[in-house]
Structures are given as C-alpha cells and as structure tokens.
Design an enzyme around this catalytic site. Structure first.
Site, mmCIF file in Angstrom:
data_model
loop_
_atom_site.group_PDB
_atom_site.id
_atom_site.type_symbol
_atom_site.label_atom_id
_atom_site.label_comp_id
_atom_site.label_asym_id
_atom_site.label_seq_id
_atom_site.Cartn_x
_atom_site.Cartn_y
_atom_site.Cartn_z
ATOM 1 N N ASP A 109 -25.712 -12.315 -34.446
ATOM 2 C CA ASP A 109 -26.597 -12.389 -33.278
ATOM 3 C C ASP A 109 -27.079 -13.845 -33.262
ATOM 4 O OD1 ASP A 109 -28.071 -10.398 -31.263
ATOM 5 O OD2 ASP A 109 -29.585 -11.820 -31.906
ATOM 6 N N LYS A 129 -30.507 -2.993 -36.358
ATOM 7 C CA LYS A 129 -30.588 -4.449 -36.192
ATOM 8 C C LYS A 129 -31.298 -5.038 -37.396
ATOM 9 C CE LYS A 129 -29.526 -7.584 -33.047
ATOM 10 N NZ LYS A 129 -28.521 -7.503 -31.964
HETATM 11 P P1 NDP Z 1 -26.319 -18.151 -30.509
HETATM 12 O O1 NDP Z 1 -27.163 -18.404 -31.701
HETATM 13 O O2 NDP Z 1 -24.871 -18.400 -30.573
HETATM 14 O O3 NDP Z 1 -26.889 -18.937 -29.255
HETATM 15 C C1 NDP Z 1 -28.181 -18.749 -28.810
HETATM 16 C C2 NDP Z 1 -28.427 -19.628 -27.606
HETATM 17 O O4 NDP Z 1 -29.655 -19.232 -26.992
HETATM 18 C C3 NDP Z 1 -28.599 -21.093 -27.978
HETATM 19 O O5 NDP Z 1 -28.179 -21.906 -26.914
HETATM 20 C C4 NDP Z 1 -30.103 -21.203 -28.186
HETATM 21 O O6 NDP Z 1 -30.618 -22.497 -28.010
HETATM 22 C C5 NDP Z 1 -30.606 -20.282 -27.103
HETATM 23 N N1 NDP Z 1 -31.911 -19.740 -27.527
HETATM 24 C C6 NDP Z 1 -32.152 -18.996 -28.620
HETATM 25 N N2 NDP Z 1 -33.458 -18.722 -28.747
HETATM 26 C C7 NDP Z 1 -34.044 -19.313 -27.705
HETATM 27 C C8 NDP Z 1 -35.377 -19.390 -27.272
HETATM 28 N N3 NDP Z 1 -36.382 -18.800 -27.964
HETATM 29 N N4 NDP Z 1 -35.622 -20.083 -26.131
HETATM 30 C C9 NDP Z 1 -34.614 -20.672 -25.446
HETATM 31 N N5 NDP Z 1 -33.324 -20.636 -25.819
HETATM 32 C C10 NDP Z 1 -33.049 -19.966 -26.919
HETATM 33 O O7 NDP Z 1 -26.601 -16.605 -30.129
HETATM 34 P P2 NDP Z 1 -25.732 -15.637 -29.216
HETATM 35 O O8 NDP Z 1 -25.059 -16.384 -28.134
HETATM 36 O O9 NDP Z 1 -24.940 -14.777 -30.112
HETATM 37 O O10 NDP Z 1 -26.882 -14.704 -28.593
HETATM 38 C C11 NDP Z 1 -27.480 -14.959 -27.328
HETATM 39 C C12 NDP Z 1 -28.102 -13.676 -26.804
HETATM 40 O O11 NDP Z 1 -27.082 -12.695 -26.634
HETATM 41 C C13 NDP Z 1 -29.151 -13.025 -27.694
HETATM 42 O O12 NDP Z 1 -30.120 -12.403 -26.872
HETATM 43 C C14 NDP Z 1 -28.367 -11.962 -28.438
HETATM 44 O O13 NDP Z 1 -29.205 -10.917 -28.897
HETATM 45 C C15 NDP Z 1 -27.439 -11.500 -27.338
HETATM 46 N N6 NDP Z 1 -26.225 -10.803 -27.735
HETATM 47 C C16 NDP Z 1 -25.347 -11.363 -28.625
HETATM 48 C C17 NDP Z 1 -24.174 -10.712 -28.952
HETATM 49 C C18 NDP Z 1 -23.150 -11.319 -29.837
HETATM 50 O O14 NDP Z 1 -22.106 -10.688 -30.018
HETATM 51 N N7 NDP Z 1 -23.356 -12.501 -30.383
HETATM 52 C C19 NDP Z 1 -23.882 -9.370 -28.422
HETATM 53 C C20 NDP Z 1 -24.828 -8.902 -27.439
HETATM 54 C C21 NDP Z 1 -25.954 -9.605 -27.139
HETATM 55 P P3 NDP Z 1 -31.178 -23.330 -29.275
HETATM 56 O O15 NDP Z 1 -29.972 -23.840 -29.977
HETATM 57 O O16 NDP Z 1 -32.021 -24.382 -28.684
HETATM 58 O O17 NDP Z 1 -31.965 -22.358 -30.121
HETATM 59 O O1 2IT Z 2 -26.775 -7.370 -29.612
HETATM 60 C C1 2IT Z 2 -25.625 -7.058 -29.988
HETATM 61 O O2 2IT Z 2 -25.013 -6.120 -29.462
HETATM 62 C C2 2IT Z 2 -24.999 -7.850 -31.038
HETATM 63 N N1 2IT Z 2 -25.587 -8.809 -31.499
HETATM 64 C C3 2IT Z 2 -23.644 -7.473 -31.567
HETATM 65 C C4 2IT Z 2 -23.748 -6.348 -32.562
HETATM 66 C C5 2IT Z 2 -22.475 -5.991 -33.278
HETATM 67 O O3 2IT Z 2 -22.591 -5.152 -34.181
HETATM 68 O O4 2IT Z 2 -21.397 -6.487 -32.950
#
Ligand code: NDP
Ligand code: 2IT
Length: 448
Positions: free
Chosen positions: A169, A129
């Site tokens: 992420d 990561k």
């Molecule tokens: P995005 O940046 O697309 O969206 C993040 C969302 O979470 C936004 O709505 C943001 O709100 C909110 N958020 C972020 N930080 C905080 C915080 N400290 N407190 C409250 N709300 C918060 O990210 P993703 O959707 O990609 O990721 C969301 C989660 O999913 C993370 O935990 C990530 O690690 C996990 N994840 C992502 C994957 C992927 O493929 N993208 C795969 C597996 C897991 P705001 O705009 O106000 O910051």
């Molecule tokens: O938390 C996760 O699994 C991710 N942000 C996606 C990682 C990836 O390599 O697609």
C-alpha cells in the site's frame, strides 16, 4: 449520519463510542451504514443475527513495537499494526502502509473497506490491513531492509497462506515485500509464496500485479462511461498522486485514448498540457525515487505548482489516486463547474462525504474506491492462485482475468443500485452487493 433507519444510527453511535478518536474509521463505517437501511428492512435476518454490529468489530487487532537502527547506529522505535477484520470469505487479505500518519484509526478504516472490496472481487479473500507509522522517505536501502526485517520478526507469527496474506500500500512496494518475504522465509524455514503478494516476478510474483490497481480503476470508469455511451477517447484527465496506482492509471488512460495533463505528490502538482510523459515519471518515481517537481527539469513546457491544488485543473475525468480525504466539497464543486463527468477513486476513500454529495447531486458518474480500486487486491488473489498451483500465467491471460473481474464488479454494483431504487448510484450498489455477500457467509458460518 443521516441514515434512513434509527436502528442503524444507533449502531453507528456505538461504533463511535467504542472507538474514540478514530475519525477515518468512523467515516468509512458511516458511508457503508448509510447504504444499508433498505437492506435491513427487506432482509430482517441481518438484524436478527446482529450482522452490522459484528462486521464493525475486527476479529483481531495486533499492535506491536518495531525497533530498528539507522545507518549511524541510532535506535528508532516505531509502532506496527495488523487489523484482521473479517475472515468469512477467506484468509485476511489487504496491504501494509508505511507512512508517518498511520495510527489505529487509519488501519481500521482501510481494513473495514477491504472486507467489502475483497467481497466484490468474487475471490475467496477476507479483509485485513496493517502498517506502521514509519516514514520511509529519505531512508537508505539498508535502513528500509532493517525496518522490514524487524517488522516481520513480530508479524510472521500472525501470517500464513491460509491465515493472513499482506501486500503493499502507500510506502510499501516490491522492494519492501522482498525484504519482508526474505525474513518470513528465514524465520519459518518455509518457502511459502502465498503468504505475501506483490512479490517479484522471479520469486513467485504475478505479471500484471504492479499495474493492476491503476488498470482496474480505468476499466471501472470505462464501464461507467459506456453506460452513457461515452469512452476515454479524447478526454482530458487528471490523476492525483504519482505512486504505483497513479502511474498505471495514467498508462491505461493513455492506452484507451485519453490524455492526462496533471499528476501530483504531497508537495504540489505538475501540469503538462501536451500530456504527461509517463516514461519520465516512471524513471523519476520507480527508479530514482525522486519528487514529481523534478519532471519540469526535463520538460520546459510543463509547470510545477508548489503547494497547488490539483483539482483546479479542468478535466472531464478525475481519478484521485493518492490518499484519503484528498478531495473535498470545494474541490468537487470546482471539478463539476469545469465540466468533469466521471470520477474513479484509485485511492481508498479519497473523496470526503461532502465531496461525494456534490458529485452525486451534480450527476457525475462516481466509482467509489472499494469498487474502482479492487483490481489490485483481485490480482493479488490471482497471484495466490498461481502460487497454490505453482504456476505462472502470461500477461495477456492475467490482464484478461483482471478486466473480466472489473467488468463483473461494475455489473454487480449497477444491478444492486437498480434493485434498491437508485440506478447508477455505485456507492450504494457497491456497499449493498458486498455487504450481502459477507453477511450471508457470516450467517452460514454461525456465531464465531
Ligand atoms: P505509493 O506509496 O506508491 O504512492 C502514494 C502517492 O500518494 C505518492 O505520490 C504520495 O506522495 C501520495 N500521497 C501519499 N500520502 C499523501 C498525503 N497524505 N497527501 C498527499 N499525497 C499523498 O502508494 P499507492 O499508489 O500504492 O497508493 C495510493 C492509494 O491507492 C492509497 O490510498 C492506497 O491505499 C490505494 N490503493 C493502493 C493499492 C495498491 O495495490 N497499491 C490497491 C488499492 C488501493 P508523497 O510521495 O509526497 O508522499
Ligand atoms: O487497498 C488495497 O486494496 C491494497 N492496498 C492492495 C491489497 C492487496 O492485498 O493486494
């Protein structure tokens, strides 16, 4: 930690002592180690080979300076990270997070989780990561581009399709991957598509990668519901966050006949009892990069609760999809009291350890992040497969692969939870199934 074995408790203490102040990393390690007592007893080879001690120590940790200039010419200095945690099963694989809260402890917790998540997918990928404490909010496209170029100017030397393959992420989506891929290509003079995933469809990306994490999380919850002869049909759901994972979680819930009534961002949540209008959310978040509260400008019947706690909204299925530790014991109690029967973690470690206990003792089906949100990285591995064969698959084919992978992960977790005497404890099942896979590979590869 109340681990069942004093040996494991001692290892956990060493991790805390060796990594001071990294509380999220401690929490992630504690949760995995808590599941391993019986495994160590049943299979002494893991202790003999010091697998737990080895797995808790990253293979390599890279920290670097990221200098860049804003549109006014002011100089900014951020810190970049890449933690290459474990490569027993394949090249390091895992996303990059750009958020002001990022420090080594967050990247290490995410990298540690990623080892086990990636093992569950059954794909040949190790765990890593990275990210930066850069805050992209309010930055122009050209500022984001300069930051991404500077970040990659250091990171590129550590990457490669057989070495380390980042993706997105929080704060890193298709736009950022594009700027980073462009810089990688320029510096190396190689069109090495498999070095990053989450690419655009016209330059090496895979269909379904954008949707994969959310869709996969819903598939996982659907499998849990099936075990109880239930489905999403007619269920009221709450999905926190409004980013990539949250949006496609809502999309798949809608396709399966559920209704999502609330979404959020870090400022507050929206409630729309008729069901969230997802096209509007996509337009606001993906195209215009606005805040979730703006939803109410277009839907007068919806409400925005500034600073509100989304978990107070009654629902049957809750899918925390924003960030770590966003759902604590009080929230969990509220959800159970309001009739919640299933929780699927779209985010990484969104439920606190105390919150998790409330769900387990309340008989709630609980899909932990490393299993439930593995669809994203699994589809990244499918993207790597397509890149390696210079092919691109149809949406239907790729989605079917994703679905089958999620069904397989559910099955593996359930079977391990049964073998170790707690059928339906998916936390234990996920930790044990993935640990054994990585541990066995590490033993085969010798002391490296
Ligand atoms: P995005 O940046 O697309 O969206 C993040 C969302 O979470 C936004 O709505 C943001 O709100 C909110 N958020 C972020 N930080 C905080 C915080 N400290 N407190 C409250 N709300 C918060 O990210 P993703 O959707 O990609 O990721 C969301 C989660 O999913 C993370 O935990 C990530 O690690 C996990 N994840 C992502 C994957 C992927 O493929 N993208 C795969 C597996 C897991 P705001 O705009 O106000 O910051
Ligand atoms: O938390 C996760 O699994 C991710 N942000 C996606 C990682 C990836 O390599 O697609």
């Amino acid at each position: 930690m109340k681990g069942p074995s004093p040996k494991i408790e001692k290892i956990y203490q060493q991790v805390v002592d060796r990594n001071p102040g990294e509380t999220e990393f401690h929490q992630a390690v504690c949760e995995v180690l808590d599941s391993l007592g019986q495994v160590i007893q049943k299979y002494p080879k893991y202790a003999d080979h010091k697998i737990i001690e080895r797995i808790c120590e990253p293979e390599r940790q890279i920290i670097f300076r990221v200098p860049w200039t804003d549109d006014k010419g002011n100089i900014h200095i951020n810190r970049g990270f890449r933690v290459e945690f474990n490569s027993a099963l394949g090249p390091y694989k895992g996303g990059l997070r750009f958020h002001e809260s990022v420090y080594l402890g967050i990247i290490k917790f995410l990298g540690f989780e990623q080892i086990f998540k990636n093992a569950l997918t059954g794909m040949p990928i190790g765990g890593g990561k990275g990210g930066s404490d850069f805050n992209p909010k309010g930055r122009t496209d050209s500022e984001i581009m300069r930051f991404c170029q500077s970040f990659m100017t250091e990171l590129y030397r550590h990457l490669g399709e057989y070495t380390d393959v980042p993706a997105g992420d929080i704060g890193v989506g298709g736009r950022e991957i594009g700027y980073m891929f462009g810089q990688y290509k320029r510096i190396t003079n190689r069109y090495e598509a498999g070095v990053l995933t989450g690419k655009g469809l016209s330059w090496g990306g895979s269909l379904v990668r954008t949707e994969a994490t959310g869709y996969g999380a819903v598939y996982f919850v659907n499998e849990m519901l099936k075990m109880k002869k239930q489905s999403f049909e007619g269920k009221t759901c709450v999905v926190s966050g409004s980013g990539n994972v949250a949006i496609y979680t809502v999309e798949k819930i809608n396709q399966l006949g559920g209704k999502v009534v609330a979404m959020s961002d870090s400022n507050g949540y929206i409630f729309d009892k008729r069901g969230i209008d997802l096209n509007l959310v996509k337009q606001l978040k993906e195209v215009e990069r606005r805040r979730i509260k703006d939803y109410c400008e277009y839907h007068k019947g919806a409400s925005y609760i500034d600073g509100g706690n989304i978990w107070e909204v009654p629902c049957q299925v809750a899918m925390p999809s924003a960030t770590q530790n966003e759902l604590d014991a009080k929230d969990a109690e509220m959800l159970v009291k309001n009739g919640c029967i299933a929780v699927g973690e779209g985010a990484n470690m969104p439920t606190t350890p105390e919150g998790t206990k409330v769900f387990l003792s309340g008989g709630v089906l609980f899909g932990p992040g490393k299993a439930a949100n593995a669809g994203g990285v699994a589809t990244s591995a499918l993207e790597m497969q397509q890149n390696a064969s210079r092919d691109s698959w149809s949406f239907e084919h790729t989605e079917k692969r994703l679905h089958d992978i999620m069904v397989g992960i559910h099955k593996a977790c359930y079977e391990q939870s049964e073998e170790f005497g707690q059928p339906g404890n998916y936390i234990m099942g996920a930790n044990i199934a993935s640990f054994r896979k990585v541990a066995d590979a590490m033993i085969s590869l010798g002391l490296v």
